[in-house]
Design an enzyme around this catalytic site. Structure first.
Site, PDB file in Angstrom:
ATOM      1  N   HIS A 100      27.634  -1.800  -3.249  1.00  0.00           N
ATOM      2  CA  HIS A 100      27.054  -1.666  -1.899  1.00  0.00           C
ATOM      3  C   HIS A 100      27.743  -2.586  -0.908  1.00  0.00           C
ATOM      4  O   HIS A 100      27.301  -2.755   0.218  1.00  0.00           O
ATOM      5  CB  HIS A 100      25.561  -1.943  -1.954  1.00  0.00           C
ATOM      6  CG  HIS A 100      25.213  -3.404  -1.977  1.00  0.00           C
ATOM      7  ND1 HIS A 100      25.795  -4.303  -2.850  1.00  0.00           N
ATOM      8  CD2 HIS A 100      24.351  -4.120  -1.225  1.00  0.00           C
ATOM      9  CE1 HIS A 100      25.298  -5.499  -2.632  1.00  0.00           C
ATOM     10  NE2 HIS A 100      24.426  -5.420  -1.651  1.00  0.00           N
ATOM     11  N   GLY A 101      28.831  -3.260  -1.342  1.00  0.00           N
ATOM     12  CA  GLY A 101      29.538  -4.164  -0.446  1.00  0.00           C
ATOM     13  C   GLY A 101      30.683  -4.805  -1.207  1.00  0.00           C
ATOM     14  O   GLY A 101      31.081  -4.326  -2.290  1.00  0.00           O
ATOM     15  N   ASP A 142      13.447  -7.088  -0.215  1.00  0.00           N
ATOM     16  CA  ASP A 142      14.024  -6.214   0.812  1.00  0.00           C
ATOM     17  C   ASP A 142      14.175  -4.779   0.296  1.00  0.00           C
ATOM     18  O   ASP A 142      15.229  -4.147   0.444  1.00  0.00           O
ATOM     19  CB  ASP A 142      15.380  -6.790   1.266  1.00  0.00           C
ATOM     20  CG  ASP A 142      15.771  -6.264   2.645  1.00  0.00           C
ATOM     21  OD1 ASP A 142      14.917  -5.636   3.301  1.00  0.00           O
ATOM     22  OD2 ASP A 142      16.927  -6.471   3.059  1.00  0.00           O
ATOM     23  N   SER A 155      35.644  -1.556   6.269  1.00  0.00           N
ATOM     24  CA  SER A 155      34.591  -0.907   5.486  1.00  0.00           C
ATOM     25  C   SER A 155      35.158   0.454   5.088  1.00  0.00           C
ATOM     26  O   SER A 155      36.130   0.921   5.697  1.00  0.00           O
ATOM     27  CB  SER A 155      33.330  -0.711   6.332  1.00  0.00           C
ATOM     28  OG  SER A 155      32.780  -1.969   6.677  1.00  0.00           O
TER      29      SER A 155
HETATM   30  N1  LIG Z   1      31.155  -4.802   7.877  1.00  0.00           N
HETATM   31  C1  LIG Z   1      30.394  -5.869   7.557  1.00  0.00           C
HETATM   32  N2  LIG Z   1      30.035  -6.053   6.266  1.00  0.00           N
HETATM   33  C2  LIG Z   1      29.258  -7.113   5.983  1.00  0.00           C
HETATM   34  C3  LIG Z   1      28.831  -8.035   6.955  1.00  0.00           C
HETATM   35  N3  LIG Z   1      28.049  -8.975   6.344  1.00  0.00           N
HETATM   36  C4  LIG Z   1      27.994  -8.629   5.045  1.00  0.00           C
HETATM   37  N4  LIG Z   1      28.718  -7.514   4.811  1.00  0.00           N
HETATM   38  C5  LIG Z   1      28.862  -6.748   3.570  1.00  0.00           C
HETATM   39  O1  LIG Z   1      27.629  -6.081   3.326  1.00  0.00           O
HETATM   40  C6  LIG Z   1      27.227  -6.232   1.974  1.00  0.00           C
HETATM   41  C7  LIG Z   1      25.728  -6.193   2.003  1.00  0.00           C
HETATM   42  O2  LIG Z   1      25.134  -6.909   0.993  1.00  0.00           O
HETATM   43  P1  LIG Z   1      23.541  -7.145   0.747  1.00  0.00           P
HETATM   44  O3  LIG Z   1      23.481  -7.727  -0.634  1.00  0.00           O
HETATM   45  O4  LIG Z   1      23.040  -8.053   1.793  1.00  0.00           O
HETATM   46  O5  LIG Z   1      22.816  -5.879   0.878  1.00  0.00           O
HETATM   47  C8  LIG Z   1      27.879  -7.540   1.540  1.00  0.00           C
HETATM   48  O6  LIG Z   1      28.190  -7.544   0.164  1.00  0.00           O
HETATM   49  C9  LIG Z   1      29.160  -7.597   2.355  1.00  0.00           C
HETATM   50  O7  LIG Z   1      30.235  -7.038   1.658  1.00  0.00           O
HETATM   51  C10 LIG Z   1      29.228  -7.815   8.303  1.00  0.00           C
HETATM   52  O8  LIG Z   1      28.870  -8.567   9.228  1.00  0.00           O
HETATM   53  N5  LIG Z   1      29.997  -6.729   8.559  1.00  0.00           N
HETATM   54 MN   LIG Z   2      21.120  -5.006   1.902  1.00  0.00          MN
END
Ligand SMILES: Nc1nc2c(ncn2[C@@H]2O[C@H](COP(=O)(O)O)[C@@H](O)[C@H]2O)c(=O)[nH]1
Ligand SMILES: [Mn+2]
Length: 381
Positions: free
Chosen positions: A294-295, A73, A276
């Site tokens: 990144h999350g 990805d 977020s």
């Molecule tokens: N606000 C939201 N955040 C979400 C959701 N699903 C996942 N997440 C967050 O995004 C990161 C993206 O990670 P990646 O590895 O796929 O790039 C993940 O760590 C979560 O913290 C959502 O539905 N809404």
């Molecule tokens: Mn991603």
């Protein structure tokens, strides 16, 4: 900040305690750091085990390019748009009903759209403007707490504004690129000065631009359903290889689930039932390899979530969140797999950023409507 290895390759873990990181993720970080060419590896606050290498890590390499690090990805990222939706007119159920057709191919001119993002293409692309599966999403959010009103104002935003966050990537293109290089230098890497590396970097750059074009088109289509308009605030990629100069030396910076900290403010998503954060990178970003979380990071593997949750929660708990949001996800397996409980605590990630002075919050964003898919069986990412 924990230094796992002092000398080259320098390996740092950008958290306060090793105990908060799974052992598998640590082992994967060390194995990534031991790839030929690595001079510096950073594990970020959302690090967790991935497929061979951890998600939430960045590697600075000398003269080596590894196509398998950004993985299938390449170009995935998170974009933020201001919307023309009025806070006083929020009606989640009415808006949710209007969000249709986003899984279908876009009926506009994909070649023209891609050209605006510098991507040349010969044929119409039915994947462009679609979100995909996995944890990709488009989410309407509202600014609900502010730390830096001046910075927020500079960005054209204010309290209560309704914004759109889009997380998706290069869809089939990134996957095709991964498989093209899976045998040729996928895991062994390509010498940075080779023709193969140059060719990979060219195709990879196109995937990154395609991902940016895709997020922008998802935002346009989502807001068209609500008869609203958008304007771009930030768009930052978290799966990439980039050529950069550090102290007059050239490196290839590989990011796997690690946000580019050199592009200014960006959104760190929590989960569909967590806040977020719009953050501003601070400091020189060297120890964290010019990258930020990144999350929140995944806690439970996909496929395990329904068994863990379904005795306690019903389907309507999954579509109506505790923060008052709505979730559109008609693929039942995906609805459970992407449950908010499957993710770690974003507040801890924010705490680490503050403790280590790597980024500061500008504003907090509350999820309103999370769009995943209207398809009953959403395959692939
Ligand atoms: N606000 C939201 N955040 C979400 C959701 N699903 C996942 N997440 C967050 O995004 C990161 C993206 O990670 P990646 O590895 O796929 O790039 C993940 O760590 C979560 O913290 C959502 O539905 N809404
Ligand atoms: Mn991603």
């Amino acid at each position: 900040m924990i230094i796992l290895n002092e000398e080259s390759p320098r390996v740092v873990l950008c958290v306060s305690s090793k105990d908060q990181v799974e052992g598998d993720a640590l082992a994967q970080l060390m194995s990534g750091a031991n790839l030929p060419g690595v001079v510096h590896a950073a594990g970020l606050a959302d690090i967790h085990p991935g497929m061979g290498l951890p998600v939430g890590a960045a590697y600075l390499m000398e003269n080596m390019v590894y196509p398998h690090i950004p993985g299938t990805d390449a170009g995935c990222g998170v974009g933020l748009w201001k919307t023309s939706l009025k806070p006083g007119k929020i009606n989640l159920d009415r808006w949710s009903k209007k969000l249709n057709g986003l899984d279908d191919p876009w009926d506009g001119d994909t070649l023209e759209w891609l050209a605006e993002f510098g991507v040349e293409a010969d044929e119409p692309d039915p994947g462009l403007g679609t979100i995909g599966g996995g944890n990709h999403f488009a989410e309407l959010q509202q600014i609900d707490q502010i730390w830096d009103a001046d910075r927020l104002k500079d960005l054209g935003l204010k309290k209560r504004d309704v914004v759109l966050v889009v997380h998706t990537g290069s869809r089939g293109l990134g996957s095709a690129l991964f498989w093209e290089y899976a045998n040729e230098g996928g895991a062994q890497g390509l010498p940075g000065d080779s023709d193969s590396a140059s060719e990979f970097m060219r195709k990879h750059a196109r995937a990154l631009d395609w991902g940016r074009a895709n997020r922008a088109l998802v935002a346009r289509r989502f807001l068209s359903c609500l008869s609203a308009k958008e304007s771009l605030i930030a768009d930052v990629c978290h799966n990439s290889v980039e050529k950069i100069n550090v102290d007059d030396r050239e490196f290839f910076l590989h990011r796997k689930g690690a946000a580019d900290a050199t592009q200014g403010p960006f959104v760190i998503p929590g989960s569909r039932d967590a806040f977020s954060y719009l953050v501003e990178p601070v400091g020189d970003q060297k120890e964290n390899a010019f990258s930020l979380p990144h999350g929140a990071g995944r806690k439970w593997p996909r496929g395990h979530c329904k068994a863990r949750l379904s005795s306690k929660y019903g389907k309507s708990d999954m579509t109506h969140t505790k923060l008052g949001g709505r979730v559109i996800c008609e693929d039942s397996a995906l609805l459970w797999d992407e449950a908010p409980q499957a993710y770690k605590d974003i507040e801890k990630v924010m705490q680490e950023l503050e403790t280590h002075d790597m980024a500061r919050p500008i504003a907090r964003l509350r999820p309103l409507i999370t769009y995943k898919t209207r398809s009953k069986n959403r395959q692939g990412r």
